[in-house]
Design a protein around this motif. Structure first.
Motif, PDB file in Angstrom:
ATOM      1  N   ILE A  69       0.835  -1.201   0.000  1.00  0.00           N
ATOM      2  CA  ILE A  69       0.000   0.000   0.000  1.00  0.00           C
ATOM      3  C   ILE A  69       0.868   1.249   0.000  1.00  0.00           C
ATOM      4  CG2 ILE A  69      -1.669   1.324   1.352  1.00  0.00           C
ATOM      5  CD1 ILE A  69      -2.761  -1.383   2.360  1.00  0.00           C
ATOM      6  N   VAL A  71       3.855   1.720  -1.214  1.00  0.00           N
ATOM      7  CA  VAL A  71       4.518   1.966  -2.493  1.00  0.00           C
ATOM      8  C   VAL A  71       3.618   2.814  -3.397  1.00  0.00           C
ATOM      9  CG1 VAL A  71       5.288   0.886  -4.630  1.00  0.00           C
ATOM     10  CG2 VAL A  71       6.019  -0.042  -2.447  1.00  0.00           C
ATOM     11  N   GLY A  72       2.358   2.407  -3.532  1.00  0.00           N
ATOM     12  CA  GLY A  72       1.432   3.174  -4.362  1.00  0.00           C
ATOM     13  C   GLY A  72       1.173   4.560  -3.807  1.00  0.00           C
ATOM     14  N   SER A  73       1.067   4.662  -2.486  1.00  0.00           N
ATOM     15  CA  SER A  73       0.807   5.963  -1.867  1.00  0.00           C
ATOM     16  C   SER A  73       1.968   6.914  -2.077  1.00  0.00           C
ATOM     17  CB  SER A  73       0.546   5.783  -0.365  1.00  0.00           C
ATOM     18  OG  SER A  73      -0.558   4.938  -0.144  1.00  0.00           O
ATOM     19  N   ILE A  75       4.236   6.875  -4.458  1.00  0.00           N
ATOM     20  CA  ILE A  75       4.333   7.257  -5.870  1.00  0.00           C
ATOM     21  C   ILE A  75       3.343   8.374  -6.197  1.00  0.00           C
ATOM     22  CG2 ILE A  75       3.881   6.433  -8.218  1.00  0.00           C
ATOM     23  CD1 ILE A  75       5.060   3.742  -7.373  1.00  0.00           C
ATOM     24  N   GLU A  76       2.172   8.380  -5.557  1.00  0.00           N
ATOM     25  CA  GLU A  76       1.170   9.400  -5.823  1.00  0.00           C
ATOM     26  C   GLU A  76       1.412  10.688  -5.039  1.00  0.00           C
ATOM     27  OE1 GLU A  76      -2.802   8.132  -5.320  1.00  0.00           O
ATOM     28  OE2 GLU A  76      -2.752   6.631  -6.888  1.00  0.00           O
TER      29      GLU A  76
END
Length: 277
Positions: A69, A71-73, A75-76
Motif C-alpha cells: 500500500i 509503495v502506491g501511496s 508514488i502518488e
C-alpha cells in the motif's frame, strides 16, 4: 451501451461474490475439530500452497501488505509535495487571493469536482474543446488539487475569462437559464449565504504552513483584501444588471475562483507589471 455492458459485468461479479461467500459458509466444517481435521487432510494432499502459508504468518503478511500500500501511496503523494522543485521560479503561478481561496472552498464544499475535472489532457480533441493542456504550475498551490476522476460536465481548467461574471451568477442560480438542457442542479443559496471573511487569515496561515508562499502581511490582512476584491466584482455585477449588495455573498467568492482558473499570472509577468507579494 458501453456503460450498460460494464454495469452488467459489475453486477454479475457482485452476484458471483455473494454465491461464493454463501457456498463457502455452507461447506465449512461445523466445529473446530472438524476444521482442524480438514486442514490436516488438505495439507496431506499438498493443497497448502505458499500463499496459504503466507496468510498464516500474520506478522509477515501484515508487513508485506502495508509495504504494498505504501509503495502506491508514495508514488502518488511525493511528486505533489515536491511540485515546486519541478517548476522554474519565473513560471510559478501566483497563489490564490483570499477571495479566490474562499471561492475554492465553496467549490470543494459543494462537490463541483465530482462532475467537473480540472485537468486537460494533451490530446487534440481536448485542446479544441477546453484549451491548452494543463501544466504542473496550474495546480502547484492547490491543497489538494482538483484534477478529478470523471467528467459529467465540461473541464474547468481554463474556464477563467471564458464567460462574464454575470453568466456565472445566472448559471449557478439557474443553469437552464444559460445552458438549455443542463442537468446541473441549481445553487441559488450561494446568492444568500455569506462568505466568512473572518476565517480567511486562519486559512491563509494553514496554506502558508503547507508551503504556499504567503507572507505574514497577507495572512494578517486576508479578510480585508478579500472584501476589497469582492466589492469590485459585486460592483461589476451590478452594472451588468445583477442584484445589489452581493459583495459578502458566497457566489462572488466562487466567481472570483472560477475566473482565476487558467488565468493565473506567473512570477515573471507579475514582476513586469510591477506587482509584489
Amino acid at each position: 451501451w458501453v456503460r450498460a455492458i460494464g454495469g452488467t459485468m459489475f453486477l454479475a461479479g457482485f452476484i458471483i461474490m455473494i454465491v461464493n461467500v454463501w457456498k463457502t459458509i455452507a461447506n465449512a466444517p461445523a466445529s473446530a475439530p472438524d476444521r482442524v481435521a480438514a486442514a490436516k487432510i488438505a495439507a496431506s494432499h499438498g493443497h497448502e500452497t505458499r500463499h496459504r502459508k503466507l496468510e498464516g504468518a500474520t506478522v509477515a503478511f501484515t508487513v508485506l501488505t502495508v509495504l504494498a500500500i505504501l509503495v502506491g501511496s508514495v508514488i502518488e503523494i511525493v511528486p505533489t509535495l515536491m511540485a515546486h522543485t519541478y517548476v522554474a521560479a519565473n513560471n510559478r503561478a501566483v497563489p490564490y487571493t483570499p477571495l479566490e481561496l474562499a471561492g475554492r472552498d465553496v467549490y470543494v464544499r459543494e462537490g463541483c469536482y465530482t462532475c467537473h475535472s480540472q485537468m486537460i489532457r494533451p490530446m487534440v480533441s481536448e485542446k479544441l474543446r477546453y484549451g491548452d493542456p494543463s501544466t504542473l504550475e496550474d495546480s502547484m498551490y492547490d491543497r489538494p488539487f482538483q484534477w478529478g476522476s470523471k467528467r459529467t460536465g465540461p473541464d474547468l481548467a481554463r474556464v477563467g475569462g471564458k464567460y462574464p461574471d454575470l453568466w456565472h451568477l445566472r448559471h449557478m442560480d439557474d443553469p437552464r437559464e444559460v445552458v438549455a438542457g443542463s442537468i446541473m442542479p441549481a445553487y441559488s443559496w450561494l446568492l444568500k449565504n455569506k462568505t466568512d471573511f473572518a476565517s480567511l487569515s486562519k486559512k491563509f496561515a494553514v496554506m502558508q504552513s503547507l508551503g504556499v508562499p504567503y507572507n505574514d502581511l497577507q495572512v494578517q490582512f486576508a479578510g480585508e483584501e478579500a472584501m476589497h476584491q469582492a466589492e469590485k466584482i459585486a460592483a461589476g455585477l451590478e452594472e451588468q444588471g445583477a442584484p445589489k449588495k452581493l459583495a459578502d455573498k458566497e457566489i462572488v467568492a466562487l466567481i472570483a475562483y472560477l475566473q482565476r482558473l487558467g488565468n493565473a499570472p506567473n512570477a515573471a509577468t507579475q514582476k513586469q507589471a510591477g506587482g509584489g507579494q
